[in-house]
Design a protein around this motif. Structure first.
Motif, PDB file in Angstrom:
ATOM      1  N   UNK A  70      -3.168   5.929  12.615  1.00  0.00           N
ATOM      2  CA  UNK A  70      -2.245   5.599  11.541  1.00  0.00           C
ATOM      3  C   UNK A  70      -1.556   4.260  11.831  1.00  0.00           C
ATOM      4  N   UNK A  71      -1.180   4.035  13.079  1.00  0.00           N
ATOM      5  CA  UNK A  71      -0.564   2.759  13.448  1.00  0.00           C
ATOM      6  C   UNK A  71      -1.519   1.597  13.170  1.00  0.00           C
ATOM      7  N   UNK A  72      -2.790   1.782  13.480  1.00  0.00           N
ATOM      8  CA  UNK A  72      -3.804   0.759  13.203  1.00  0.00           C
ATOM      9  C   UNK A  72      -3.866   0.449  11.704  1.00  0.00           C
ATOM     10  N   UNK A  75      -0.674  -1.421  10.562  1.00  0.00           N
ATOM     11  CA  UNK A  75      -0.662  -2.815  11.017  1.00  0.00           C
ATOM     12  C   UNK A  75      -1.585  -3.670  10.151  1.00  0.00           C
ATOM     13  N   UNK A  76      -2.674  -3.080   9.689  1.00  0.00           N
ATOM     14  CA  UNK A  76      -3.538  -3.803   8.748  1.00  0.00           C
ATOM     15  C   UNK A  76      -2.791  -4.121   7.462  1.00  0.00           C
ATOM     16  N   UNK A  77      -1.969  -3.168   6.983  1.00  0.00           N
ATOM     17  CA  UNK A  77      -1.167  -3.410   5.792  1.00  0.00           C
ATOM     18  C   UNK A  77      -0.157  -4.526   6.055  1.00  0.00           C
ATOM     19  N   UNK A  78       0.475  -4.507   7.238  1.00  0.00           N
ATOM     20  CA  UNK A  78       1.456  -5.540   7.583  1.00  0.00           C
ATOM     21  C   UNK A  78       0.841  -6.934   7.532  1.00  0.00           C
ATOM     22  N   UNK A  79      -0.440  -7.023   7.880  1.00  0.00           N
ATOM     23  CA  UNK A  79      -1.106  -8.325   7.931  1.00  0.00           C
ATOM     24  C   UNK A  79      -1.588  -8.816   6.572  1.00  0.00           C
ATOM     25  N   UNK A  80      -1.471  -7.962   5.553  1.00  0.00           N
ATOM     26  CA  UNK A  80      -1.896  -8.388   4.218  1.00  0.00           C
ATOM     27  C   UNK A  80      -0.863  -9.340   3.635  1.00  0.00           C
ATOM     28  N   UNK A  96      -5.622   5.808  -0.730  1.00  0.00           N
ATOM     29  CA  UNK A  96      -5.993   4.596  -1.470  1.00  0.00           C
ATOM     30  C   UNK A  96      -5.190   3.403  -0.973  1.00  0.00           C
ATOM     31  N   UNK A  97      -3.897   3.604  -0.769  1.00  0.00           N
ATOM     32  CA  UNK A  97      -3.007   2.522  -0.337  1.00  0.00           C
ATOM     33  C   UNK A  97      -3.390   2.009   1.059  1.00  0.00           C
ATOM     34  N   UNK A  98      -3.718   2.924   1.944  1.00  0.00           N
ATOM     35  CA  UNK A  98      -4.083   2.540   3.310  1.00  0.00           C
ATOM     36  C   UNK A  98      -5.498   1.981   3.403  1.00  0.00           C
ATOM     37  N   UNK A  99      -6.322   2.300   2.415  1.00  0.00           N
ATOM     38  CA  UNK A  99      -7.714   1.857   2.457  1.00  0.00           C
ATOM     39  C   UNK A  99      -8.582   2.729   3.341  1.00  0.00           C
TER      40      UNK A  99
END
Length: 292
Positions: A70-72, A75-80, A96-99
């Protein structure tokens, strides 16, 4: 003061076994569509909150795998570059939101909304309410001043066009030395930059002093250097910071700001006004090459 704006937040829960259906709050997510940022806090499997929660080492290991995944994803969302539509109802929307599919045993609540001028203060209150202040380490509670300032600056959408962050500076052209300024902006009536530095903690304070001293003494440019520090670090009876900052402050280009509460940062109000009134980055005309 910072403008009040809308944020959303959600609580992360872990259910190790659908049959016994015990639940525990293990994290918080807070999102700000205005600044296009999210923050989150997740509990590690070694946190003492889990002392009587897991029935076996396998359950503990399963949780750790889930929370790391979940942290991974977060962090991907943070980098968007932007936060797309916020989930509204259930785990399907979160997937859907997390991909990607939510990890095993992880559930996230329906997002709630609030209005605030201080995201960090709301974030800390959510952690205290839903996770428990007693389960957060002293190091985690004392979130760095740099993080608090960053959180405040991101509440101003216009600052994206006025501030450059983590800029490498060369104190003098003939010196093969570069170090980092936390932020740089330029006022309309100046041909020189205005720097913002946040004093570091611990052992790195000596390196900070040496770099700053070199910058101030190797040129006579009329730049501005705003130095933000915690008042408690400066006023402590055994303060390492105080004699170093006092020496730096003897230069009239230096403007110190001592912050008494890193969750409120009210002492930065004048600096916020100045940044609001500064040039857009596209209009900078800084006449010095020491910004590397």
């Amino acid at each position: 003061m910072a403008d009040r704006h809308s944020i959303w937040y959600a609580i992360i829960t872990y259910v190790p076994d659908q049959i016994r259906y015990e639940r525990m709050n293990v994290g918080v997510i807070i999102g700000d569509k205005h600044s296009q940022q999210i923050s989150f806090k997740l509990l590690s499997s070694t946190n003492r909150k889990f002392n009587n929660f897991f029935w076996s080492p396998i359950e503990r290991k399963t949780y750790q795998v889930s929370i790391e995944y979940l942290e991974f994803l977060l962090k991907n969302i943070q980098n968007k570059m932007s936060i797309f539509s916020v989930p509204k109802y259930n785990n399907t929307d979160w997937n859907t939101w997390l991909g990607a599919q939510l990890p095993n045993g992880i559930f996230i609540s329906t997002p709630h909304t609030a209005r605030t001028s201080n995201d960090l203060n709301v974030f800390n209150n959510l952690i205290q309410t839903y996770i428990g202040d007693q389960f957060i380490s002293k190091a985690e509670k004392s979130a760095s001043l740099k993080s608090s300032v960053f959180s405040l600056f991101t509440t101003y959408k216009s600052f994206e066009n006025k501030l450059r962050r983590n800029v490498k500076v060369q104190p003098a052209i003939n010196l093969p030395l570069k170090f980092e300024m936390d932020y740089v902006y330029q006022m309309f009536k100046s041909k020189s930059p205005s720097f913002i530095q946040i004093t570091p903690n611990g052992g790195s304070i000596n390196d900070w002093y040496k770099n700053t001293f070199t910058l101030l003494n190797k040129n006579t440019d009329n730049f501005r250097l705003n130095i933000i520090s915690k008042a408690s670090d400066y006023e402590s009876s055994n303060s390492t910071l105080r004699p170093l900052l006092n020496d730096i402050m003897s230069d009239n280009r230096v403007s110190p700001v001592l912050v008494s509460n890193k969750n409120e940062l009210s002492e930065l109000d004048n600096l916020l006004i100045e940044i609001k009134d500064s040039k857009n980055i596209s209009d900078w005309d800084i006449k010095r090459s020491y910004i590397a």
